[in-house]
Design a protein around this motif. Structure first.
Motif, PDB file in Angstrom:
ATOM      1  N   UNK A  26      -3.501  14.824  15.730  1.00 48.05           N
ATOM      2  CA  UNK A  26      -3.008  15.039  17.097  1.00 48.05           C
ATOM      3  C   UNK A  26      -3.737  16.172  17.825  1.00 48.05           C
ATOM      4  N   UNK A  27      -3.996  17.318  17.165  1.00 45.28           N
ATOM      5  CA  UNK A  27      -4.711  18.394  17.879  1.00 45.28           C
ATOM      6  C   UNK A  27      -6.148  18.043  18.266  1.00 45.28           C
ATOM      7  N   UNK A  28      -6.743  17.011  17.659  1.00 43.79           N
ATOM      8  CA  UNK A  28      -8.133  16.658  17.934  1.00 43.79           C
ATOM      9  C   UNK A  28      -8.285  15.549  18.969  1.00 43.79           C
ATOM     10  N   UNK A  30      -7.500  15.255  22.177  1.00 44.35           N
ATOM     11  CA  UNK A  30      -8.050  15.646  23.480  1.00 44.35           C
ATOM     12  C   UNK A  30      -9.564  15.828  23.401  1.00 44.35           C
ATOM     13  N   UNK A  31     -10.050  16.403  22.322  1.00 45.03           N
ATOM     14  CA  UNK A  31     -11.496  16.588  22.151  1.00 45.03           C
ATOM     15  C   UNK A  31     -12.199  15.248  22.049  1.00 45.03           C
ATOM     16  N   UNK A  32     -11.646  14.334  21.273  1.00 45.24           N
ATOM     17  CA  UNK A  32     -12.263  13.018  21.129  1.00 45.24           C
ATOM     18  C   UNK A  32     -12.310  12.291  22.464  1.00 45.24           C
ATOM     19  N   UNK A  33     -11.236  12.383  23.215  1.00 41.32           N
ATOM     20  CA  UNK A  33     -11.184  11.714  24.511  1.00 41.32           C
ATOM     21  C   UNK A  33     -12.191  12.315  25.490  1.00 41.32           C
ATOM     22  N   UNK A  34     -12.318  13.635  25.468  1.00 43.12           N
ATOM     23  CA  UNK A  34     -13.187  14.318  26.430  1.00 43.12           C
ATOM     24  C   UNK A  34     -14.660  14.090  26.134  1.00 43.12           C
ATOM     25  N   UNK A  35     -15.018  14.043  24.857  1.00 47.06           N
ATOM     26  CA  UNK A  35     -16.439  13.962  24.499  1.00 47.06           C
ATOM     27  C   UNK A  35     -16.898  12.540  24.205  1.00 47.06           C
ATOM     28  N   UNK A  36     -16.016  11.725  23.626  1.00 52.57           N
ATOM     29  CA  UNK A  36     -16.403  10.370  23.247  1.00 52.57           C
ATOM     30  C   UNK A  36     -17.345  10.306  22.060  1.00 52.57           C
ATOM     31  N   UNK A  37     -17.567  11.444  21.407  1.00 56.38           N
ATOM     32  CA  UNK A  37     -18.482  11.479  20.268  1.00 56.38           C
ATOM     33  C   UNK A  37     -17.789  10.988  19.002  1.00 56.38           C
ATOM     34  N   UNK A  38     -18.580  10.610  18.000  1.00 54.44           N
ATOM     35  CA  UNK A  38     -18.039  10.120  16.744  1.00 54.44           C
ATOM     36  C   UNK A  38     -17.358  11.272  16.004  1.00 54.44           C
ATOM     37  N   UNK A  75      -0.736   2.117  10.390  1.00 56.69           N
ATOM     38  CA  UNK A  75       0.207   2.202  11.506  1.00 56.69           C
ATOM     39  C   UNK A  75       0.521   3.648  11.872  1.00 56.69           C
ATOM     40  N   UNK A  76       0.809   4.471  10.873  1.00 52.95           N
ATOM     41  CA  UNK A  76       1.187   5.867  11.149  1.00 52.95           C
ATOM     42  C   UNK A  76       0.034   6.646  11.767  1.00 52.95           C
ATOM     43  N   UNK A  77      -1.174   6.436  11.282  1.00 54.55           N
ATOM     44  CA  UNK A  77      -2.327   7.127  11.869  1.00 54.55           C
ATOM     45  C   UNK A  77      -2.542   6.650  13.306  1.00 54.55           C
ATOM     46  N   UNK A  78      -2.441   5.343  13.517  1.00 55.95           N
ATOM     47  CA  UNK A  78      -2.699   4.763  14.844  1.00 55.95           C
ATOM     48  C   UNK A  78      -1.662   5.184  15.869  1.00 55.95           C
ATOM     49  N   UNK A  79      -0.486   5.535  15.429  1.00 56.48           N
ATOM     50  CA  UNK A  79       0.541   6.012  16.360  1.00 56.48           C
ATOM     51  C   UNK A  79       0.084   7.305  17.040  1.00 56.48           C
ATOM     52  N   UNK A  80      -0.706   8.106  16.329  1.00 58.78           N
ATOM     53  CA  UNK A  80      -1.233   9.357  16.899  1.00 58.78           C
ATOM     54  C   UNK A  80      -2.598   9.142  17.537  1.00 58.78           C
ATOM     55  N   UNK A  81      -3.415   8.339  16.889  1.00 58.62           N
ATOM     56  CA  UNK A  81      -4.764   8.067  17.408  1.00 58.62           C
ATOM     57  C   UNK A  81      -5.207   6.703  16.919  1.00 58.62           C
ATOM     58  N   UNK A  82      -5.281   5.748  17.830  1.00 57.09           N
ATOM     59  CA  UNK A  82      -5.754   4.417  17.459  1.00 57.09           C
ATOM     60  C   UNK A  82      -7.205   4.475  17.000  1.00 57.09           C
ATOM     61  N   UNK A  83      -7.978   5.428  17.521  1.00 57.48           N
ATOM     62  CA  UNK A  83      -9.376   5.563  17.110  1.00 57.48           C
ATOM     63  C   UNK A  83      -9.470   5.898  15.630  1.00 57.48           C
ATOM     64  N   UNK A  84      -8.626   6.826  15.175  1.00 53.59           N
ATOM     65  CA  UNK A  84      -8.656   7.199  13.762  1.00 53.59           C
ATOM     66  C   UNK A  84      -8.008   6.122  12.893  1.00 53.59           C
ATOM     67  N   UNK A  85      -7.024   5.424  13.430  1.00 51.16           N
ATOM     68  CA  UNK A  85      -6.495   4.271  12.705  1.00 51.16           C
ATOM     69  C   UNK A  85      -7.553   3.201  12.539  1.00 51.16           C
ATOM     70  N   UNK A  86      -8.351   2.997  13.587  1.00 54.38           N
ATOM     71  CA  UNK A  86      -9.439   2.020  13.515  1.00 54.38           C
ATOM     72  C   UNK A  86     -10.479   2.436  12.492  1.00 54.38           C
TER      73      UNK A  86
END
Length: 402
Positions: A26-28, A30-38, A75-86
């Motif tokens: 969850x704390x990361x 905003x950074x992922x959204x702002x930068x779009x980097x891997x 499911x639990x990971x994707x609830x916080x970040x679908x990117x990390x669930x993916x």
């Protein structure tokens, strides 16, 4: 919640994933959204929790927890970040081919590294022109001496820029029919393997699903997975038994987050909370989620029990993804202009949901497969063929509640 048949082990696993996601993911976001980097750091952390090895047998260092557990983790990971669930589901998907088709030596070589979190597998099948028509691919593999030379390009490879071991399916015969494809295991640092630069997508920011280039890559024959001509089987079995359920779990996570965000938005605004149309939207989001949960966990349970369930897996993906798309659209309408603000997560859920629909077959493909079985029942099922190689997982009979 349809978790009444889960054991204490399932619930403990779910709680540990939830705690990790709250503290680390969850704390990361905003950074992922702002930068779009891997996002390398988080994926490495998740792999080291052992979750990529959730279905790997204990004899190879895995959790051997089964498909219901796999679904819960994603499911639990994707609830916080679908990117990390993916990201987690993409490498769990990459495990399937080694479990189903790997030789004992291949399994001894690769599975312990995957279970230990030091190696991320992928699967690379899709090509730009052929898309979901796997038999239309143009990438080739030709024999040379005791090995093979692979050439071509693969697109939308999950964890493309993070993976260490790519499962590549190529054409090894010019003959027509389903026996002209073969699968190979290709290390990411093997000469001739290249990646195109990562570019941010509409959604799932932080996750890489990019392009893999094979520039006359030499591969020894012991890197072939399955028999010559079994490439289509490798691709389809991985997609049906693993990919569809994985993506259904990601969709569930997005859907749950949408319900949480929408109810928070509505209850914080007393003026709209009593509006009938608003309540109807919230009720529809909730109803869709309940049906999706039932479909997804029913399919996972049947897979754990070794029952023929290909159509249940296909239906689960269709139900969960289409429901998540509906739910996020309803959430956006309920948020009004506030849903357009990037500081509100609703727009992220809406974008992420769009990215879950195409992989492992679009919704149109799922309906096509369901119609095939309805009109001409009795087709061979991958879940029946590989029932003996599927993990039994945690027990499913404990009457615990979530």
């Amino acid at each position: 919640m349809p978790y009444g048949l889960l054991s204490d082990d399932h619930h403990q696993l779910r709680e540990s994933v939830e705690q990790f996601a709250d503290n680390e993911i969850t704390p990361r976001v905003a950074h992922m959204e702002a930068t779009g980097t891997v996002e390398h750091h988080l994926v490495d952390l998740m792999a080291r929790q052992g979750w990529i090895g959730v279905t790997i047998p204990a004899s190879h260092g895995g959790m051997d927890a089964g498909h219901t557990a796999r679904t819960s983790v994603i499911e639990e990971i994707s609830r916080r970040s679908a990117a990390m669930g993916a990201a987690v589901q993409a490498s769990i998907l990459g495990v399937a081919k080694i479990l189903h088709f790997g030789t004992p030596e291949q399994q001894r070589t690769w599975l312990p590294q995957i279970a230990g979190g030091t190696l991320l597998p992928t699967i690379a099948v899709t090509e730009t022109e052929s898309g979901g028509h796997v038999l239309g691919m143009r990438s080739t593999g030709r024999r040379k001496g005791k090995g093979w030379v692979l050439a071509g390009r693969k697109v939308f490879v999950g964890n493309s820029h993070l993976g260490h071991l790519h499962g590549v399916v190529v054409r090894t015969s010019s003959d027509r029919g389903s026996r002209n494809l073969t699968a190979f295991l290709v290390e990411h640092d093997r000469k001739g393997v290249h990646l195109t630069p990562h570019t941010p997508r509409l959604g799932l920011r932080g996750f890489s699903f990019g392009e893999l280039v094979l520039d006359h890559v030499r591969i020894p024959d012991d890197h072939r997975i399955g028999d010559v001509g079994e490439g289509l089987d490798v691709a389809y079995s991985s997609s049906v038994l693993c990919g569809r359920l994985n993506l259904a779990a990601v969709a569930l996570g997005i859907h749950r987050a949408t319900l949480d965000q929408t109810t928070t938005h509505v209850t914080s605004r007393p003026r709209i909370a009593d509006e009938g149309v608003v309540r109807a939207r919230v009720g529809e989001i909730d109803a869709l989620l309940r049906v999706s949960r039932l479909a997804v966990y029913h399919a996972a349970r049947r897979l754990d029990l070794g029952q023929p369930c290909d159509m249940d897996l296909i239906a689960a993906k269709y139900q969960a993804v289409t429901a998540a798309l509906q739910a996020t659209a309803l959430g956006m309408r309920t948020h009004g202009a506030a849903g357009l603000l990037t500081e509100t997560p609703m727009e992220r859920y809406h974008r992420d949901a769009q990215c879950i629909e195409p992989p492992a077959g679009t919704s149109d493909i799922q309906l096509h497969r369901l119609a095939e079985e309805a009109l001409t029942p009795g087709r061979p099922q991958w879940s029946r063929r590989f029932a003996r190689t599927l993990p039994t997982g945690f027990p499913l009979t404990h009457p615990a509640t979530a």
